[in-house]
Design a protein around this motif. Structure first.
Motif, mmCIF file in Angstrom:
data_model
loop_
_atom_site.group_PDB
_atom_site.id
_atom_site.type_symbol
_atom_site.label_atom_id
_atom_site.label_comp_id
_atom_site.label_asym_id
_atom_site.label_seq_id
_atom_site.Cartn_x
_atom_site.Cartn_y
_atom_site.Cartn_z
ATOM 1 N N LEU A 197 25.862 -8.612 28.047
ATOM 2 C CA LEU A 197 24.881 -8.550 26.966
ATOM 3 C C LEU A 197 24.238 -7.175 26.919
ATOM 4 C CD1 LEU A 197 23.300 -9.840 24.710
ATOM 5 C CD2 LEU A 197 21.767 -10.856 26.412
ATOM 6 N N ALA A 216 32.307 -20.385 20.399
ATOM 7 C CA ALA A 216 31.726 -20.579 21.729
ATOM 8 C C ALA A 216 32.179 -19.459 22.663
ATOM 9 C CB ALA A 216 32.138 -21.943 22.288
ATOM 10 N N VAL A 253 20.508 -18.090 27.319
ATOM 11 C CA VAL A 253 20.543 -18.830 26.056
ATOM 12 C C VAL A 253 21.948 -18.779 25.462
ATOM 13 C CG1 VAL A 253 19.735 -18.825 23.672
ATOM 14 C CG2 VAL A 253 18.106 -18.504 25.545
ATOM 15 N N LEU A 254 22.520 -17.584 25.455
ATOM 16 C CA LEU A 254 23.859 -17.434 24.889
ATOM 17 C C LEU A 254 24.888 -18.214 25.700
ATOM 18 C CD1 LEU A 254 23.565 -13.654 24.104
ATOM 19 C CD2 LEU A 254 23.671 -15.508 22.444
ATOM 20 N N LYS A 255 24.706 -18.192 26.986
ATOM 21 C CA LYS A 255 25.625 -18.914 27.851
ATOM 22 C C LYS A 255 25.545 -20.418 27.588
ATOM 23 C CE LYS A 255 26.262 -19.411 32.840
ATOM 24 N NZ LYS A 255 25.637 -18.960 34.111
ATOM 25 N N LEU A 295 24.908 -21.813 24.842
ATOM 26 C CA LEU A 295 25.607 -22.085 23.586
ATOM 27 C C LEU A 295 27.095 -21.761 23.701
ATOM 28 C CD1 LEU A 295 22.928 -20.686 21.137
ATOM 29 C CD2 LEU A 295 23.655 -23.066 21.306
ATOM 30 N N GLY A 296 27.488 -21.186 24.807
ATOM 31 C CA GLY A 296 28.860 -20.723 24.962
ATOM 32 C C GLY A 296 29.823 -21.766 25.498
ATOM 33 N N HIS A 297 29.654 -22.961 25.054
ATOM 34 C CA HIS A 297 30.609 -24.026 25.409
ATOM 35 C C HIS A 297 30.835 -24.845 24.145
ATOM 36 C CE1 HIS A 297 32.136 -27.837 26.911
ATOM 37 N NE2 HIS A 297 32.421 -27.241 28.050
ATOM 38 N N ALA A 322 17.830 -24.142 28.939
ATOM 39 C CA ALA A 322 17.877 -22.797 28.372
ATOM 40 C C ALA A 322 16.821 -22.608 27.293
ATOM 41 C CB ALA A 322 19.267 -22.517 27.796
ATOM 42 N N LYS A 341 17.898 -13.997 27.963
ATOM 43 C CA LYS A 341 18.677 -14.011 26.720
ATOM 44 C C LYS A 341 20.115 -14.420 26.998
ATOM 45 C CE LYS A 341 17.433 -9.795 25.266
ATOM 46 N NZ LYS A 341 17.348 -8.621 24.367
ATOM 47 N N ALA A 342 20.682 -13.829 28.029
ATOM 48 C CA ALA A 342 22.063 -14.176 28.375
ATOM 49 C C ALA A 342 22.181 -15.665 28.665
ATOM 50 C CB ALA A 342 22.525 -13.358 29.577
ATOM 51 N N LEU A 402 29.990 -16.439 22.171
ATOM 52 C CA LEU A 402 28.686 -16.616 22.796
ATOM 53 C C LEU A 402 28.787 -16.571 24.310
ATOM 54 C CD1 LEU A 402 27.487 -19.398 20.392
ATOM 55 C CD2 LEU A 402 26.591 -17.081 20.536
ATOM 56 N N LYS A 403 29.842 -17.132 24.810
ATOM 57 C CA LYS A 403 30.049 -17.118 26.251
ATOM 58 C C LYS A 403 30.243 -15.688 26.750
ATOM 59 C CE LYS A 403 33.342 -19.178 29.492
ATOM 60 N NZ LYS A 403 34.558 -20.014 29.481
ATOM 61 N N VAL A 446 17.168 -15.000 19.531
ATOM 62 C CA VAL A 446 17.305 -15.455 20.920
ATOM 63 C C VAL A 446 15.994 -15.216 21.659
ATOM 64 C CG1 VAL A 446 18.510 -15.098 23.099
ATOM 65 C CG2 VAL A 446 19.799 -15.060 20.964
#
Lengths: 105, 105
Positions: free
Chosen positions: B25, B13, A15-17, A19-21, A62, A12-13, B16-17, B90
């Motif tokens: 998380l 972002a 996936v979030l990572k 999207l985290g850019h 991801a 899960k992390a 999410l990051k 997610v």
DNA sequence: TGGATATATGGTAAAACGACCAAATGAATT
DNA sequence: AATTCATTTGGTCGTTTTACCATATATCCA
């Protein structure tokens, strides 16, 4: 934490990572109403093509997007569209956060 | 992309990051039913206290959590609880992704 | 077939991240 | 006031990320 729980939270992390850019999040948002090819996305991104391609690759690894080659072009789409619907909640976070910071002034 | 749009997407972002690390998380998930102090979270995390503190600081800077000191302890809670509800989506991503990878075998 | 177009890959350097240790802060207790 | 407990901060270092350039691959068109 047990092995399986750990693996799940790591996935899960991840996936979030992905999207985290800013660039990748923007790309994912562009895909919310359907697939786009790399060139369509690239048109609005000020970065090297190789950079864009690598960002898409991160999203793909991801599991956020899938790709399909048709002719010369590669089309990307969201695997699970709800991933972007969530953004309304993320926006609520930044709004609340911003308001609090404004209140400080 | 214009300045404001850019700033918004960067902030999103960033949220999410912040959630895109297993430890962070996990922490956020622990907070979904109410606040916890650092020591309560730390109890289950195998890492230095300073590491844990820094992870919480990242969540705070991103606006995901707020903190409040009461007595000797600092309590953290989610600023906007929906942030964790999203996890069901997610999970759908990783499930779909995993299924596809399994099918390859 | 040869060239143009669309995208991906490998290499590299700078920046950001994550974990630990040591030391600092701040509140409560003695 | 001194000590203890809970947490944060600063420093260091190995790892990861990101961006670029150059090069490869794959498809279409002439």
């Amino acid at each position: 934490m047990k092995g399986k729980q750990k693996a799940i939270i790591e996935a899960k992390a991840n996936v979030l990572k992905a999207l985290g850019h800013p660039t990748r999040l923007w790309m994912a948002e562009q895909l919310q109403h359907g697939e786009k090819c790399v060139c369509e996305l690239a048109e609005f991104i000020d970065a090297d093509f190789s950079t864009i391609s690598k960002h898409l690759s991160v999203l793909k690894q991801a599991g956020v997007v899938t790709d399909e080659k048709r002719g010369k072009q590669v089309y990307y789409k969201l695997r699970v569209p709800c991933i972007i619907k969530y953004m309304s909640c993320v926006e609520a976070v930044i709004k609340a956060h911003a308001e609090e910071q404004t209140d400080l002034l």
